[in-house]
Motif scaffolding. Structure first.
Motif, PDB file in Angstrom:
ATOM      1  N   ARG A 166     -11.456 -23.577 -13.393  1.00 37.04           N
ATOM      2  CA  ARG A 166     -12.628 -22.872 -13.179  1.00 37.04           C
ATOM      3  C   ARG A 166     -14.142 -23.559 -13.340  1.00 37.04           C
ATOM      4  N   ILE A 167     -14.001 -24.544 -14.222  1.00 32.48           N
ATOM      5  CA  ILE A 167     -15.163 -25.382 -14.282  1.00 32.48           C
ATOM      6  C   ILE A 167     -15.261 -26.371 -13.131  1.00 32.48           C
ATOM      7  N   VAL A 168     -14.092 -26.796 -12.520  1.00 37.83           N
ATOM      8  CA  VAL A 168     -14.176 -27.524 -11.350  1.00 37.83           C
ATOM      9  C   VAL A 168     -14.662 -26.716 -10.020  1.00 37.83           C
ATOM     10  N   ASP A 169     -14.004 -25.638  -9.872  1.00 41.17           N
ATOM     11  CA  ASP A 169     -14.241 -24.810  -8.802  1.00 41.17           C
ATOM     12  C   ASP A 169     -15.749 -24.262  -8.695  1.00 41.17           C
ATOM     13  N   ASN A 170     -16.217 -24.341  -9.994  1.00 41.17           N
ATOM     14  CA  ASN A 170     -17.687 -23.717 -10.317  1.00 41.17           C
ATOM     15  C   ASN A 170     -18.792 -24.890  -9.755  1.00 41.17           C
ATOM     16  N   HIS A 191     -18.459 -15.421  -9.996  1.00 39.42           N
ATOM     17  CA  HIS A 191     -19.755 -16.450 -10.018  1.00 39.42           C
ATOM     18  C   HIS A 191     -18.980 -17.744  -9.394  1.00 39.42           C
ATOM     19  N   ILE A 192     -17.832 -18.118  -9.758  1.00 34.26           N
ATOM     20  CA  ILE A 192     -17.339 -19.138  -8.768  1.00 34.26           C
ATOM     21  C   ILE A 192     -17.519 -18.996  -7.216  1.00 34.26           C
ATOM     22  N   ILE A 193     -16.896 -17.865  -6.763  1.00 38.15           N
ATOM     23  CA  ILE A 193     -16.976 -17.300  -5.247  1.00 38.15           C
ATOM     24  C   ILE A 193     -18.486 -17.480  -4.724  1.00 38.15           C
ATOM     25  N   GLU A 194     -19.457 -17.099  -5.549  1.00 41.54           N
ATOM     26  CA  GLU A 194     -20.767 -17.016  -5.022  1.00 41.54           C
ATOM     27  C   GLU A 194     -21.187 -18.388  -4.819  1.00 41.54           C
ATOM     28  N   LYS A 195     -21.030 -19.109  -6.075  1.00 38.78           N
ATOM     29  CA  LYS A 195     -21.302 -20.753  -5.978  1.00 38.78           C
ATOM     30  C   LYS A 195     -20.951 -21.413  -4.873  1.00 38.78           C
ATOM     31  N   GLN A 196     -19.459 -21.141  -4.497  1.00 39.31           N
ATOM     32  CA  GLN A 196     -18.910 -21.764  -3.355  1.00 39.31           C
ATOM     33  C   GLN A 196     -19.476 -21.603  -2.113  1.00 39.31           C
ATOM     34  N   LEU A 197     -19.787 -19.899  -2.089  1.00 39.98           N
ATOM     35  CA  LEU A 197     -20.467 -19.335  -0.907  1.00 39.98           C
ATOM     36  C   LEU A 197     -21.676 -20.225  -0.690  1.00 39.98           C
ATOM     37  N   TYR A 198     -22.485 -20.288  -1.596  1.00 40.40           N
ATOM     38  CA  TYR A 198     -23.945 -20.700  -1.342  1.00 40.40           C
ATOM     39  C   TYR A 198     -23.865 -22.348  -1.037  1.00 40.40           C
ATOM     40  N   ASN A 199     -22.682 -23.081  -1.541  1.00 37.28           N
ATOM     41  CA  ASN A 199     -22.680 -24.476  -1.133  1.00 37.28           C
ATOM     42  C   ASN A 199     -22.293 -24.729   0.387  1.00 37.28           C
ATOM     43  N   LEU A 200     -21.392 -23.640   0.881  1.00 33.73           N
ATOM     44  CA  LEU A 200     -20.926 -23.684   2.353  1.00 33.73           C
ATOM     45  C   LEU A 200     -22.180 -23.417   3.084  1.00 33.73           C
ATOM     46  N   ALA A 201     -23.061 -22.316   2.636  1.00 33.99           N
ATOM     47  CA  ALA A 201     -24.323 -22.265   3.403  1.00 33.99           C
ATOM     48  C   ALA A 201     -25.273 -23.644   3.385  1.00 33.99           C
ATOM     49  N   GLU A 258     -12.712 -21.258   5.035  1.00 36.88           N
ATOM     50  CA  GLU A 258     -13.111 -21.908   3.849  1.00 36.88           C
ATOM     51  C   GLU A 258     -12.535 -21.326   2.472  1.00 36.88           C
ATOM     52  N   PHE A 259     -12.466 -20.190   2.465  1.00 33.03           N
ATOM     53  CA  PHE A 259     -12.261 -19.557   1.024  1.00 33.03           C
ATOM     54  C   PHE A 259     -11.201 -18.744   0.755  1.00 33.03           C
ATOM     55  N   ARG A 309      -8.206 -19.140   0.294  1.00 33.27           N
ATOM     56  CA  ARG A 309      -7.090 -19.587  -1.057  1.00 33.27           C
ATOM     57  C   ARG A 309      -7.632 -19.130  -2.303  1.00 33.27           C
ATOM     58  N   LEU A 310      -9.205 -19.276  -2.380  1.00 31.93           N
ATOM     59  CA  LEU A 310     -10.083 -19.336  -3.556  1.00 31.93           C
ATOM     60  C   LEU A 310     -10.040 -17.612  -3.583  1.00 31.93           C
ATOM     61  N   LEU A 311     -10.174 -16.807  -2.867  1.00 34.21           N
ATOM     62  CA  LEU A 311     -10.251 -15.667  -2.978  1.00 34.21           C
ATOM     63  C   LEU A 311      -9.165 -15.029  -3.341  1.00 34.21           C
ATOM     64  N   ASP A 312      -7.645 -15.392  -2.867  1.00 37.23           N
ATOM     65  CA  ASP A 312      -6.492 -15.029  -3.048  1.00 37.23           C
ATOM     66  C   ASP A 312      -6.229 -15.177  -4.643  1.00 37.23           C
ATOM     67  N   TYR A 313      -6.709 -16.801  -4.975  1.00 37.46           N
ATOM     68  CA  TYR A 313      -6.256 -17.137  -6.351  1.00 37.46           C
ATOM     69  C   TYR A 313      -7.001 -16.342  -7.463  1.00 37.46           C
ATOM     70  N   TYR A 314      -8.333 -16.111  -7.012  1.00 38.04           N
ATOM     71  CA  TYR A 314      -9.153 -15.281  -8.056  1.00 38.04           C
ATOM     72  C   TYR A 314      -9.168 -13.727  -8.054  1.00 38.04           C
ATOM     73  N   LYS A 315      -8.232 -13.151  -7.180  1.00 38.42           N
ATOM     74  CA  LYS A 315      -8.309 -11.584  -7.002  1.00 38.42           C
ATOM     75  C   LYS A 315      -7.659 -11.091  -8.307  1.00 38.42           C
ATOM     76  N   ASP A 316      -8.231 -10.282  -8.805  1.00 39.02           N
ATOM     77  CA  ASP A 316      -7.644  -9.749 -10.150  1.00 39.02           C
ATOM     78  C   ASP A 316      -7.661 -10.530 -11.318  1.00 39.02           C
ATOM     79  N   ALA A 317      -8.252 -11.769 -11.095  1.00 36.82           N
ATOM     80  CA  ALA A 317      -8.105 -12.977 -12.184  1.00 36.82           C
ATOM     81  C   ALA A 317      -8.913 -12.458 -13.421  1.00 36.82           C
TER      82      ALA A 317
END
Length: 572
Positions: free
Chosen positions: A235-239, A375-385, A425-426, A428-436
């Motif tokens: 999670r730290i890496v993904d963030n 928070h991770i998904i939001e951070k990754q999305l803003y990075n993509l933008a 882009e996401f 895999r990330l969305l599936d992995y963190y679903k209901d995490a």
């Protein structure tokens, strides 16, 4: 602020460092260079790696060389092959316009014969690791009678690696009338012993504070249950979308296991530890230095000498017992005026150790909660933008293709198009963190409910023994494959993935569970790919060992087969 000229550096050396981009001296250079060039005798300099140490001692060392004397006049000792090579390379750059001064790195793991040939031709500066230098002295190839300057770089690291006796032996061959400079990030008692025994009227120069980490480093900690450390790491890496980091582990086994798990989970990572051959080690370090791999999982010993200035993070997968080791780790980020982050992932029993480190280094660690999936998904999305905004558009090159692409996608609205770009882009990330679940739990003894929690996410629990691994069958839809190389051969998950990518033609092979044992390995692939994989691997070469592979038999004890082969080999 002084200039290099005001410090006394001569014109040929100034010209070289200006071409290298040195605009003005760094603090450690301002304080050390005039003293080494002047009448000052011995110096202990406490400074972190990345503060400009090499130029601080390298420029005055080169300036004090007499090019007419074709024998060693300066000796620089370093703890590792990599640091030795780095110093040698830097000195070669500094002496670009002083062609008569010859610098030679000598170190283990390379041909001693070629080093002997160069020494016989004559060199004035030797940069050496202690073990190889002693070997060359005993062979009578290196004479230190004319050495007037001795530099011990990363002296505390040399002592940590057990080189005290070697250092004492080397110093006994050097004339008593010499300048001696000792560089260290910390000041353990053994450094003072060396200073008192071998240095005269030494001056202590402190850049920063004693035993203190780099000023530009934030110190953070995450506290979780011990079993959740790996999940917290991911999670730290993904963030941190643009992370470039070293993950420090205490043991070789942990290092390889975490790297294997990261690779298996889709992260671009490599392991660096003492079980790797020198060739494997060099390949890993080059990939990391070239930013081909952004995550390096390493032991402290293996990472010594790896000098990179652009690390964004240092991650402590648990805390070291020695505060000096933590100082070295954290000092690898936040260099050259950049900011960096040193992270500790700890469980509750390590909190006392954390407070002790805080007290010694004079820093306070910030407590952070493990990033949530949202928070991770939001951070990754803003990075993509941000990447989309900043991407360089080559108008001329793509102009010819735009009309066709526009026609292909004209049925999509702006919103639909944006959703598809994000999904590419996401997913895999969305599936992995679903209901995490939230994993930031502070609990010394987890309850039964806690042990059940995250069971599906804790995918890499270690089997109890090798026989239990043998009995495990492939998951549904997968086939288990046997291959006759294992950890003892320097074979790890990254090697397997590389071999499959290179040897198996057609569509990329998806790899499931991997069990690495000393003499062999077992791994899962889809049933449709099994025979193709076995055919591709069988007969291949792994560092001189011929590969045998087969579809594994769940009832077969491969450990006995490995023992028999080992016995036959030993009887030959």
């Amino acid at each position: 602020m002084k200039t290099f000229e005001e410090l006394g550096v001569n014109e040929p050396l100034r010209k070289a460092v200006e071409e290298l981009g040195f605009e003005s001296p760094m603090p450690v250079q301002e304080r050390v260079i005039p003293r080494l060039l002047g009448d000052a005798h011995d110096i202990i300099a406490l400074a972190q790696t990345g503060t400009g140490k090499t130029a601080a001692f390298g420029l005055p060392v080169l300036q004090r060389i007499d090019p007419d004397i074709n024998r060693p006049q300066a000796l620089i000792l370093a703890p590792t092959r990599e640091l030795c090579l780095q110093i040698g390379s830097d000195l070669a750059d500094f002496s670009k316009y002083v062609p008569d001064v010859k610098v030679l790195p000598v170190y283990g793991g390379s041909s001693i014969e070629s080093q002997i040939r160069m020494l016989k031709k004559g060199v004035q500066v030797i940069v050496a690791t202690p073990g190889r230098l002693i070997d060359l002295i005993k062979r009578g190839v290196v004479k230190l009678n004319d050495v007037h300057t001795v530099v011990l770089d990363e002296a505390d690291e040399m002592l940590n690696m057990g080189f005290l006796e070697s250092l004492e032996q080397i110093l006994s061959y050097v004339p008593e009338e010499r300048k001696m400079l000792l560089f260290s990030a910390t000041m353990p008692p053994d450094i003072l012993k060396i200073a008192k025994r071998y240095m005269k009227d030494y001056e202590e120069i402190v850049v920063g504070s004693r035993n203190e980490g780099a000023e530009n480093v934030r110190h953070l900690y995450y506290i979780v249950n011990a079993r959740d450390k790996y999940l917290a790491l991911k999670r730290i890496v993904d963030n941190s979308p643009n992370i470039y980091a070293i993950v420090f582990c205490r043991t070789r086994r942990d290092t390889q296991e975490i790297a294997d798990n990261l690779i298996r989970d889709g992260y671009n990572a490599e392991a660096l530890h003492g079980d790797l051959s020198q060739q494997q080690r060099d390949i890993v370090m080059k990939k990391f230095r070239d930013h081909v791999v952004p995550l390096l999982v390493a032991t402290d010993v293996a990472a010594r000498g790896l000098d990179v200035d652009s690390l964004t993070h240092v991650i402590n997968y648990g805390l070291p017992d020695d505060t000096a080791v933590y100082t070295h780790r954290s000092g690898r980020t936040g260099r050259a005026g950049k900011s960096g982050v040193s992270i500790a992932i700890i469980h509750s029993r390590e909190k006392g150790r954390l407070r002790e480190i805080e007290r010694i280094i004079g820093k306070t660690f910030e407590h952070k909660e493990v990033p949530t999936p949202e928070h991770i998904i939001e951070k990754q999305l803003y990075n993509l933008a941000d990447r989309i905004e900043r991407v360089k558009v080559n108008e001329e090159e793509i102009a010819a293709y735009l009309p066709g692409i526009s026609r292909k996608l004209e049925w999509l609205s702006e919103e639909d198009l944006l959703k598809r770009v994000i999904s590419l882009e996401f997913n895999r990330l969305l599936d992995y963190y679903k209901d995490a679940p939230k994993i930031d739990v502070i609990d010394v003894k987890p309850s039964k409910a806690d042990r059940k929690r995250n069971k599906g996410e804790r995918e890499h629990e270690r089997p109890k023994n090798d026989k239990e691994k043998d009995r495990r069958t492939a998951e549904r839809g997968m086939e288990r494959i046997y291959i006759n190389v294992g950890k003892r051969d320097g074979f790890f998950a990254g090697n397997l993935i590389d071999m499959l990518n290179k040897l198996v033609t057609g569509k990329r092979v998806d790899v499931g569970r991997i069990d690495l044992l000393p003499a062999y390995s077992l791994f899962d692939v889809k049933k449709a790919d099994a025979r193709k994989v076995v055919g591709a691997l069988t007969g291949a070469d792994f560092y001189g060992k011929r590969i045998h592979s087969e579809i594994a038999d769940a009832d077969r004890d491969y450990s006995k087969i490995a023992d028999k082969r080992k016995g036959k080999k030993g009887n030959k």
